[in-house]
Design an enzyme around this catalytic site. Structure first.
Site, PDB file in Angstrom:
ATOM      1  N   CYS A  71       0.855  -0.648  -0.066  1.00  0.00           N
ATOM      2  CA  CYS A  71       0.288  -0.082   0.230  1.00  0.00           C
ATOM      3  C   CYS A  71       1.034   1.301  -0.383  1.00  0.00           C
ATOM      4  CB  CYS A  71      -1.785  -0.110   1.231  1.00  0.00           C
ATOM      5  SG  CYS A  71      -1.623   1.192   1.615  1.00  0.00           S
ATOM      6  N   CYS A  77       0.117   5.767   7.786  1.00  0.00           N
ATOM      7  CA  CYS A  77      -1.388   5.138   7.757  1.00  0.00           C
ATOM      8  C   CYS A  77      -1.261   4.262   8.909  1.00  0.00           C
ATOM      9  CB  CYS A  77      -1.767   4.032   6.680  1.00  0.00           C
ATOM     10  SG  CYS A  77      -3.616   3.603   7.816  1.00  0.00           S
ATOM     11  N   CYS A 163      -7.940  -0.012   0.708  1.00  0.00           N
ATOM     12  CA  CYS A 163      -7.078  -0.339   2.200  1.00  0.00           C
ATOM     13  C   CYS A 163      -6.705  -2.432   1.557  1.00  0.00           C
ATOM     14  CB  CYS A 163      -7.857  -0.591   3.312  1.00  0.00           C
ATOM     15  SG  CYS A 163      -7.376  -1.429   4.788  1.00  0.00           S
ATOM     16  N   GLN A 286     -15.184 -11.890  14.335  1.00  0.00           N
ATOM     17  CA  GLN A 286     -13.827 -11.701  14.100  1.00  0.00           C
ATOM     18  C   GLN A 286     -13.996 -11.559  12.762  1.00  0.00           C
ATOM     19  OE1 GLN A 286     -11.356 -12.482  16.141  1.00  0.00           O
ATOM     20  NE2 GLN A 286     -12.212 -13.174  17.678  1.00  0.00           N
ATOM     21  N   TYR A 315     -17.159 -14.159  27.421  1.00  0.00           N
ATOM     22  CA  TYR A 315     -17.037 -13.150  26.632  1.00  0.00           C
ATOM     23  C   TYR A 315     -16.989 -13.724  25.064  1.00  0.00           C
ATOM     24  CZ  TYR A 315     -13.639 -11.332  30.479  1.00  0.00           C
ATOM     25  OH  TYR A 315     -13.445 -11.370  31.288  1.00  0.00           O
ATOM     26  N   GLU A 336     -21.918 -12.917  27.547  1.00  0.00           N
ATOM     27  CA  GLU A 336     -21.605 -11.471  26.917  1.00  0.00           C
ATOM     28  C   GLU A 336     -22.184 -10.607  27.521  1.00  0.00           C
ATOM     29  OE1 GLU A 336     -19.832 -10.554  24.348  1.00  0.00           O
ATOM     30  OE2 GLU A 336     -20.919  -8.795  24.161  1.00  0.00           O
ATOM     31  N   CYS A 419      -6.158 -11.851  22.576  1.00  0.00           N
ATOM     32  CA  CYS A 419      -6.113 -10.637  21.953  1.00  0.00           C
ATOM     33  C   CYS A 419      -4.576  -9.584  22.380  1.00  0.00           C
ATOM     34  CB  CYS A 419      -6.322 -10.062  20.989  1.00  0.00           C
ATOM     35  SG  CYS A 419      -7.497  -8.664  22.278  1.00  0.00           S
TER      36      CYS A 419
HETATM   37  N1  SAH Z   1     -16.070 -14.857  21.677  1.00  0.00           N
HETATM   38  C1  SAH Z   1     -16.696 -14.068  20.404  1.00  0.00           C
HETATM   39  C2  SAH Z   1     -16.004 -12.223  21.164  1.00  0.00           C
HETATM   40  C3  SAH Z   1     -14.846 -12.011  21.911  1.00  0.00           C
HETATM   41  S1  SAH Z   1     -14.175 -10.469  21.548  1.00  0.00           S
HETATM   42  C4  SAH Z   1     -15.730 -14.661  18.907  1.00  0.00           C
HETATM   43  O1  SAH Z   1     -15.125 -15.041  18.836  1.00  0.00           O
HETATM   44  O2  SAH Z   1     -15.979 -13.578  18.255  1.00  0.00           O
HETATM   45  C5  SAH Z   1     -14.716 -10.012  23.480  1.00  0.00           C
HETATM   46  C6  SAH Z   1     -16.175  -9.817  23.640  1.00  0.00           C
HETATM   47  O3  SAH Z   1     -15.947  -9.547  24.870  1.00  0.00           O
HETATM   48  C7  SAH Z   1     -16.624  -8.628  22.065  1.00  0.00           C
HETATM   49  O4  SAH Z   1     -18.002  -9.176  22.250  1.00  0.00           O
HETATM   50  C8  SAH Z   1     -17.054  -8.092  23.980  1.00  0.00           C
HETATM   51  O5  SAH Z   1     -18.110  -7.321  23.782  1.00  0.00           O
HETATM   52  C9  SAH Z   1     -17.313  -8.591  25.111  1.00  0.00           C
HETATM   53  N2  SAH Z   1     -17.195  -8.011  26.387  1.00  0.00           N
HETATM   54  C10 SAH Z   1     -16.187  -7.228  26.932  1.00  0.00           C
HETATM   55  N3  SAH Z   1     -15.711  -6.964  28.492  1.00  0.00           N
HETATM   56  C11 SAH Z   1     -16.917  -7.912  28.812  1.00  0.00           C
HETATM   57  C12 SAH Z   1     -16.927  -8.430  30.331  1.00  0.00           C
HETATM   58  N4  SAH Z   1     -16.875  -7.619  31.003  1.00  0.00           N
HETATM   59  N5  SAH Z   1     -17.586  -9.888  30.308  1.00  0.00           N
HETATM   60  C13 SAH Z   1     -18.363 -10.203  29.320  1.00  0.00           C
HETATM   61  N6  SAH Z   1     -18.597  -9.759  27.950  1.00  0.00           N
HETATM   62  C14 SAH Z   1     -17.495  -8.596  27.400  1.00  0.00           C
END
Ligand code: SAH
Length: 463
Positions: A71, A77, A163, A286, A315, A336, A419
């Site tokens: 790019c 960027c 992009c 994702q 999460y 979540e 992450c």
């Molecule tokens: N496992 C899923 C999402 C991972 S990202 C996947 O792979 O697609 C992290 C996620 O945690 C997000 O959806 C976000 O909204 C959520 N999150 C953030 N803080 C949180 C908390 N305190 N309790 C529960 N979920 C939470």
């Protein structure tokens, strides 16, 4: 060294943000865009007592790991940090980043890490991998609407509709929106004044289904003449969902709290493996579907399910990992914080005919401890148990209250998807100080050309 000094240095190391590091007479300089192995001329921009930051002025002898960026905006960027580094070197850097954090912040010894670390999973084609992009809109000096990406650490927009990490259709959609704004005199939002209408556009593309979602984030409640825009966008092949999300707050948060359908439906559908997912504009999904499948397969392998297990997926987002695991488990519970994501998760269980997954809205660090306490009350003091607990927290990692409850529920295995290697290391230290053992570490490259790295870790309960 002082500000504006020029120096010639050899880059001998990489910093956590992908910047090159070198020394001039014992004085350390951090040089953005310099690649380990480069010999370069640099200019000091900021000088502290023992170290400073310098700008790369000229590469005198390029490193063998230096490549031509795909790019033209790669250096400016803020999206990509290491496009000028060969992909092989990027992978080595990320593997080392995970390792370094586990050693320094996690306190794990080298021998153990040598034994448990598996090679990083990279991509065959490390470009065009993103199924989602959020483009900010602004106005150029001549008063024309522009869109692109923010320059590193600023909110200056670099006009670029093409992009290299995104899908080709982004460009077509952005040009339609810009053309509409010009023709109808619809102003872009201005962060400084809080005036103007179009703030961002979110584009999602289903890699398997080819379905497209466009969500316009606006500083108001409607777009004048929106039917003209809708007509053009709806004609793009694959268009499935056109929505607006009002956001009139003066914040950096991109999306509004709600959305409204302008055309089509409020979601697109996509697959990870054989599981079908509905994704709405406000839900987390994702961004790299190719690597996500590898990541989830690795998590599933580590979970080592035989069929009867009770599994928690904390999460859980729209239930992606939960549903992947539910096919092999007895019962899965997902937690979540975003209500719309949980609605998607429930819908996703339904459309896949998965009956053994249940979802809860709330903070993982509140829902799980409450469930644990409630269970004991209902069962005459008996403790809630789980066989496997999966966590996939945002960058800040897991809350201590959650880790404490995980330990109490004593699952045989904990699968930690992370992450951010720093918070991962911090949390693993807690779990390993409370009866768990580090079994496997697998870094996965979900974000080529950037410094980010994902890691899947398997812990098992001792004894
Ligand atoms: N496992 C899923 C999402 C991972 S990202 C996947 O792979 O697609 C992290 C996620 O945690 C997000 O959806 C976000 O909204 C959520 N999150 C953030 N803080 C949180 C908390 N305190 N309790 C529960 N979920 C939470």
């Amino acid at each position: 060294m002082q500000k504006n000094d020029m120096a010639v240095i050899e880059i001998t190391d990489i910093g956590v943000n992908g910047e090159g590091i070198g020394k001039v007479d014992g004085y350390t300089l951090f040089v953005k865009d310099a690649v380990i192995g480069d010999k370069a001329e640099v200019k000091v921009m900021k000088a502290k007592k023992n170290y400073g930051y310098a700008r790369l002025m000229r590469v005198i002898e390029p490193s063998e790991d230096r490549v031509e960026p795909r790019c033209p905006f790669a250096r400016k960027c803020g999206g990509c940090q290491i496009q000028e580094m060969s992909y092989e070197r990027q992978l080595a850097f990320k593997a080392q980043k995970v390792r370094g954090n586990l050693e320094r912040l996690g306190g794990f010894d080298k021998e153990l890490l040598d034994r448990v670390t598996e090679p990083i999973l990279g991509m065959d084609e490390p470009f065009g991998y993103r199924n989602k992009a959020q483009f900010p809109f602004g106005t150029d000096r001549d008063g024309n609407p522009v869109t692109g990406f923010y320059a590193g650490r600023t909110h200056d927009i670099i006009a670029n509709t093409d992009c290299a990490l995104g899908v080709p259709v982004n460009q077509k959609l952005l040009e339609i929106i810009l053309e509409f704004m010009r023709a109808e005199h619809i102003p872009a939002y201005d962060e400084k004044t809080g005036k103007g209408l179009i703030r961002h556009v979110l584009i999602r593309f289903g890699f398997t289904t080819k379905e497209i979602m466009v969500c316009l984030v606006i500083n108001g409640t409607k777009i004048p003449q929106s039917e003209k825009l809708v007509e053009k966008l709806a004609a793009v092949r694959g268009m499935t969902s056109i929505t607006i999300s009002p956001n009139t707050r003066r914040t950096n948060v991109i999306m509004g709290e709600t959305y409204e359908i302008l055309w089509g439906q409020g979601f697109i559908t996509d697959y990870i493996g054989n599981v079908r997912y509905q994704i709405s504009p406000l839900s987390f999904y994702q961004v790299n579907p190719v690597q996500t499948e590898k990541l989830y397969s690795q998590a599933l392998e580590y979970a080592d399910l035989k069929g009867g297990e009770t599994v928690w997926d904390l999460y859980c987002g729209i239930g992606t990992i939960s549903l992947f695991l539910a096919q092999k488990a007895g019962q899965v519970y997902g937690v979540e914080i975003i209500p719309q994501a949980i609605e998607d998760a429930k819908k996703n269980a339904e459309i896949n005919g998965i009956a053994n997954a249940e979802f809860f809205v709330g903070k993982a660090e509140e829902v799980l401890p409450e469930y644990y306490a409630e269970y004991a009350r209902k069962h005459g003091g008996e403790n809630a148990r789980a066989d496997v607990i999966v966590v996939d927290p945002p960058r800040k990692g897991c809350d201590p209250a959650l880790l404490e409850t995980i330990v109490k529920m004593a699952p045989e295995r904990v699968v930690y998807v992370s992450c951010d290697p720093a918070t991962l290391a911090r949390d693993l230290k807690v779990l390993c100080g409370n009866g768990y053992e580090l079994e496997k570490v697998r870094p996965v490259d979900m974000f080529p050309e950037t410094v980010h790295v994902e890691t899947v870790v398997l812990l098992s309960r001792k004894g």
